[in-house]
Design a protein around this motif. Structure first.
Motif, short mmCIF file in Angstrom:
data_model
loop_
_atom_site.label_atom_id
_atom_site.label_comp_id
_atom_site.label_asym_id
_atom_site.label_seq_id
_atom_site.Cartn_x
_atom_site.Cartn_y
_atom_site.Cartn_z
N GLY A 1 79.11 56.01 30.32
CA GLY A 1 78.09 56.23 29.31
C GLY A 1 77.64 57.68 29.34
O GLY A 1 76.90 58.09 30.24
N ARG A 2 78.09 58.48 28.37
CA ARG A 2 77.85 59.93 28.40
C ARG A 2 76.84 60.39 27.35
O ARG A 2 76.51 61.57 27.31
CB ARG A 2 79.18 60.66 28.19
N ASP A 3 76.34 59.48 26.53
CA ASP A 3 75.36 59.89 25.53
C ASP A 3 74.07 60.33 26.21
O ASP A 3 73.56 59.63 27.09
CB ASP A 3 75.07 58.75 24.56
N PHE A 4 73.53 61.45 25.77
CA PHE A 4 72.28 61.94 26.34
C PHE A 4 71.17 60.90 26.19
O PHE A 4 70.29 60.78 27.06
CB PHE A 4 71.86 63.25 25.66
N SER A 5 71.21 60.12 25.11
CA SER A 5 70.16 59.14 24.86
C SER A 5 70.11 58.04 25.92
O SER A 5 69.12 57.32 26.03
CB SER A 5 70.36 58.50 23.48
N ARG A 6 71.17 57.91 26.71
CA ARG A 6 71.14 56.92 27.79
C ARG A 6 70.23 57.35 28.94
O ARG A 6 69.83 56.52 29.76
CB ARG A 6 72.55 56.68 28.33
N ASP B 1 73.71 62.79 32.34
CA ASP B 1 74.84 62.59 31.44
C ASP B 1 75.99 63.54 31.73
O ASP B 1 77.10 63.32 31.24
CB ASP B 1 74.39 62.77 29.99
N LEU B 2 75.77 64.58 32.53
CA LEU B 2 76.80 65.57 32.83
C LEU B 2 77.33 65.46 34.25
O LEU B 2 78.11 66.31 34.68
CB LEU B 2 76.25 66.99 32.60
N ARG B 3 76.94 64.42 34.95
CA ARG B 3 77.39 64.28 36.34
C ARG B 3 78.71 63.51 36.39
O ARG B 3 78.87 62.51 35.71
CB ARG B 3 76.30 63.60 37.17
N PRO B 4 79.66 63.99 37.18
CA PRO B 4 81.01 63.42 37.11
C PRO B 4 81.14 62.07 37.81
O PRO B 4 80.34 61.70 38.67
CB PRO B 4 81.86 64.47 37.82
N SER B 5 82.18 61.37 37.44
CA SER B 5 82.67 60.24 38.19
C SER B 5 83.71 60.74 39.19
O SER B 5 84.30 61.81 39.00
CB SER B 5 83.31 59.21 37.27
N TRP C 1 87.71 64.17 39.58
CA TRP C 1 86.30 64.37 39.23
C TRP C 1 86.25 64.55 37.72
O TRP C 1 86.69 65.57 37.19
CB TRP C 1 85.74 65.57 39.97
N THR C 2 85.77 63.54 37.01
CA THR C 2 85.98 63.46 35.57
C THR C 2 84.76 62.94 34.84
O THR C 2 83.91 62.24 35.42
CB THR C 2 87.19 62.55 35.27
N MET C 3 84.67 63.25 33.55
CA MET C 3 83.70 62.61 32.66
C MET C 3 84.42 61.78 31.60
O MET C 3 83.77 61.26 30.69
CB MET C 3 82.80 63.66 32.00
N ASP C 4 85.73 61.64 31.72
CA ASP C 4 86.51 60.83 30.78
C ASP C 4 86.93 59.55 31.48
O ASP C 4 88.10 59.34 31.81
CB ASP C 4 87.73 61.63 30.30
N GLU C 5 85.96 58.68 31.72
CA GLU C 5 86.21 57.47 32.48
C GLU C 5 87.22 56.52 31.83
O GLU C 5 88.07 55.95 32.53
CB GLU C 5 84.89 56.72 32.75
N GLY D 1 96.36 49.74 28.74
CA GLY D 1 95.74 49.40 27.47
C GLY D 1 94.59 48.42 27.56
O GLY D 1 94.14 47.89 26.53
N LEU D 2 94.08 48.16 28.77
CA LEU D 2 92.96 47.23 28.91
C LEU D 2 91.67 47.83 28.36
O LEU D 2 91.51 49.05 28.30
CB LEU D 2 92.75 46.86 30.38
N SER D 3 90.75 46.96 28.00
CA SER D 3 89.42 47.40 27.61
C SER D 3 88.49 47.32 28.82
O SER D 3 88.76 46.63 29.80
CB SER D 3 88.88 46.53 26.47
N HIS D 4 87.38 48.06 28.73
CA HIS D 4 86.48 48.17 29.86
C HIS D 4 85.07 47.72 29.49
O HIS D 4 84.76 47.51 28.32
CB HIS D 4 86.44 49.62 30.37
N VAL D 5 84.24 47.58 30.50
CA VAL D 5 82.83 47.26 30.29
C VAL D 5 82.11 48.54 29.88
O VAL D 5 82.02 49.48 30.66
CB VAL D 5 82.19 46.66 31.56
N TRP D 6 81.61 48.56 28.67
CA TRP D 6 80.94 49.75 28.15
C TRP D 6 79.51 49.84 28.67
O TRP D 6 79.01 50.90 28.97
CB TRP D 6 80.97 49.75 26.63
N GLN D 7 78.85 48.68 28.80
CA GLN D 7 77.52 48.66 29.37
C GLN D 7 77.16 47.23 29.79
O GLN D 7 77.71 46.26 29.26
CB GLN D 7 76.46 49.21 28.42
N THR D 8 76.24 47.14 30.75
CA THR D 8 75.68 45.87 31.20
C THR D 8 74.17 45.94 31.02
O THR D 8 73.54 46.91 31.46
CB THR D 8 76.01 45.61 32.68
N MET D 9 73.58 44.94 30.39
CA MET D 9 72.14 44.90 30.19
C MET D 9 71.58 43.60 30.74
O MET D 9 72.14 42.53 30.54
CB MET D 9 71.81 45.02 28.69
#
Length: 552
Positions: free
Chosen positions: A341-346, A355-359, A412-416, A423-431
């Motif tokens: 989740g890289r949106d600043f609004s998060r 939002d700018l810290r790497p994985s 060390w990336t921001m493109d998770e 081709g699998l999909s990932h969990v975009w967020q958990t609430m």
């Protein structure tokens, strides 16, 4: 997966926090230019074999603890004053050479009370870089300059012109025990890597191996990678390391680790390729008090790629007690602590820019054998403490003196999403939320359940034909009653949302939940695994505090 409470990891939390926040957290944000990861080609002369011989000799001898050489003016220094001792840009090492890499150094002070030897390798020959106080700007600090005569380096930083050809940016920092940080283009420092972890998270004192000596190979003018070697020592283990740093949009650090155990008391656990991070709160575990920031964390989940091809996503929590979770992983294909989740609004944080810290993603490049990917979660009251550790624990350990070999690449990336294959999909967020139902008057009302809303997105879901409807596969352990689940399209992200309502039978026990999406026999997504830690009893809290006090 298993969970148990422990108090020993509190030492790790306090130590890593000091290293990270007091020594690294103030460093300027840096970035790195595009480039592909590459391990350095071996050249004649000094190399990994020489460091292995040194590590083996250490392991064969009794441990000798380093002795502090700091005068009071430095050992009693406060962080604000330590921060003033900055390297002079005109005195970076290698400024006179055409290599794009330059070196800056850390001064001793505070808890960095023993010198670290640093040498450069030129034409196969290693020569020590002698300590020189002239490489630092001491600002308005007042002390007898003779007091520094017998001091040394505490660590080093690597700088490289990655954003603009005319600007040197810091891309790696190595300081304190075996800790280091790396960043890629447009990133700022967040989580840390470590050389080795010993007995992390257990109800015994954790041991912190430390790098004692470094050798850096001066790159040639056209080389875009930097190779250096490190000698590690500790009470129960020693090690030799080769690191190859390749700056880029994603920074890549190649690692070759050769670890020896000493005779005598063996470690209960070794942690290979450990990562240390921070999770305070986020949508999966909202803040208990009002805050304008929706989330505060350097990482929000553990990702694991098993040799079977399964991908696992484990959202992080800030637990009430120290908890350990193990995921069996023989010859793992990869694992890492990610910031999805890289949106600043998060985050809405202009100062800390989460939002700018790497994985950081660990990709083994040789066989590691049987073992577990371990996640250690430690309670923290604020974001100044590193409270998350991920590492791989070998299933067995060799006899003392026999080398263990672990090779891997760290991304060390921001493109998770790019880390996932197949081709699998990932969990975009958990609430996490209170479960609710629609009443006949269309007003929502709580139904006494706990709800999780999981958004999945990615290529496998995006490419589904319009008429296709995935199936949600949900599960839980015996402590959980699944009240209901609902899967519906989420057009906002071109994915699907799973709503998952549960009741916990016994709050004193841990609760494990799982979920994934399938289409027929075809797996479409990674497996979401969530753990609700047990609520501590009064006895648990008292025992935890007593262990904590005993280790102070």
């Amino acid at each position: 997966m298993s969970t148990r409470s422990a108090g020993g990891a509190c030492v790790m939390a306090r130590f890593s926090s000091a290293v990270r926040r007091l020594a690294l957290g103030w460093l300027a944000a840096a970035a790195v230019a595009a480039g592909m990861p590459a391990l350095a080609q071996q050249r004649p002369g000094f190399g990994l074999d020489a460091v292995i011989a040194k590590a083996k000799a250490l392991a064969d001898a009794p441990y000798v603890a380093p002795v502090s050489n700091l005068p009071d003016v430095f050992s009693k220094m406060q962080f604000a004053d330590y921060q003033k001792m900055q390297p002079r840009a005109d005195r970076f090492a290698w400024m006179e050479y055409k290599t794009p890499f330059k070196l800056a150094f850390y001064h001793q002070g505070m808890q960095f009370n023993t010198p670290v030897r640093i040498s450069e390798i030129v034409d196969g020959v290693a020569r020590e870089i002698p300590y020189d106080s002239g490489r630092f700007d001491f600002a308005d600090l007042h002390f007898d300059r003779e007091a520094t005569a017998k001091l040394g380096w505490a660590g080093f930083r690597v700088v490289y012109p990655v954003n603009r050809p005319d600007k040197l940016d810091e891309v790696m920092s190595v300081l304190g025990a075996s800790y280091f940080r790396v960043i890629g283009k447009g990133q700022i420092y967040g989580l840390s890597g470590r050389g080795l972890a010993i007995d992390t998270g257990l109800p015994i004192a954790e041991e912190f191996p430390a790098f004692r000596e470094f050798w850096l190979r001066r790159p040639r003018p056209k080389e875009r990678h930097l190779t250096f070697y490190a000698l590690m020592d500790s009470v129960r283990a020693s090690g030799a390391y080769e690191f190859t740093l390749t700056p880029g949009a994603d920074a890549v650090l190649g690692v070759k680790a050769r670890i020896f155990l000493r005779q005598g008391a063996a470690p209960t656990t070794l942690g290979i390729a450990p990562l240390t991070s921070m999770f305070l709160y986020g949508p999966q575990q909202p803040s208990p008090t009002p805050n304008f920031r929706p989330a505060i964390h350097d990482s929000n989940g553990l990702s694991v790629r098993l040799s079977t091809g399964e991908w696992i996503w484990r959202p992080l929590v800030n637990p009430p007690m120290v908890a350990i979770s193990d995921i069996p992983a023989e010859n793992p294909k990869g694992f890492g602590l990610l910031q999805r989740g890289r949106d600043f609004s998060r985050y809405e944080d202009l100062k800390d820019r989460y939002d700018l810290r790497p994985s950081a993603w660990i990709e083994p490049t040789n066989d590691w054998g049987k073992g577990n990917v371990r996640l250690v979660e430690i309670p923290t009251a604020d974001e100044t403490n590193d409270n998350i550790v991920a590492l791989w624990v070998p299933g067995s350990m060799p006899a003392p003196g026999e080398p263990m070999r672990f090779d891997y690449r760290m991304h060390w990336t921001m493109d998770e999403p790019a880390l996932m294959t197949g081709g699998l999909s990932h969990v975009w967020q958990t609430m996490r939320a209170t479960g609710e139902i629609y009443q006949s008057n269309l007003i929502r009302a709580g139904d006494g359940t706990l709800a999780f809303l999981i958004d999945f997105k990615g290529p496998s879901l995006r490419k589904l034909p319009p008429e296709a409807r995935p199936e949600a596969v949900v599960g839980a352990n015996d402590n959980v009653e699944i009240v209901g689940s609902e899967l519906q399209p989420n057009p906002a992200i071109r994915g699907w949302r799973l709503s998952y309502r549960i009741r916990i039978r016994n709050p004193a026990l841990s609760s494990d939940l799982t979920a994934s999406l399938k289409l027929g026999e075809r797996t479409l997504t990674e497996t979401w695994r969530f753990r609700l830690p047990p609520a501590p009893t009064a006895t648990d809290r008292e025992a935890y505090l007593n262990r904590f006090k005993a280790m102070e």
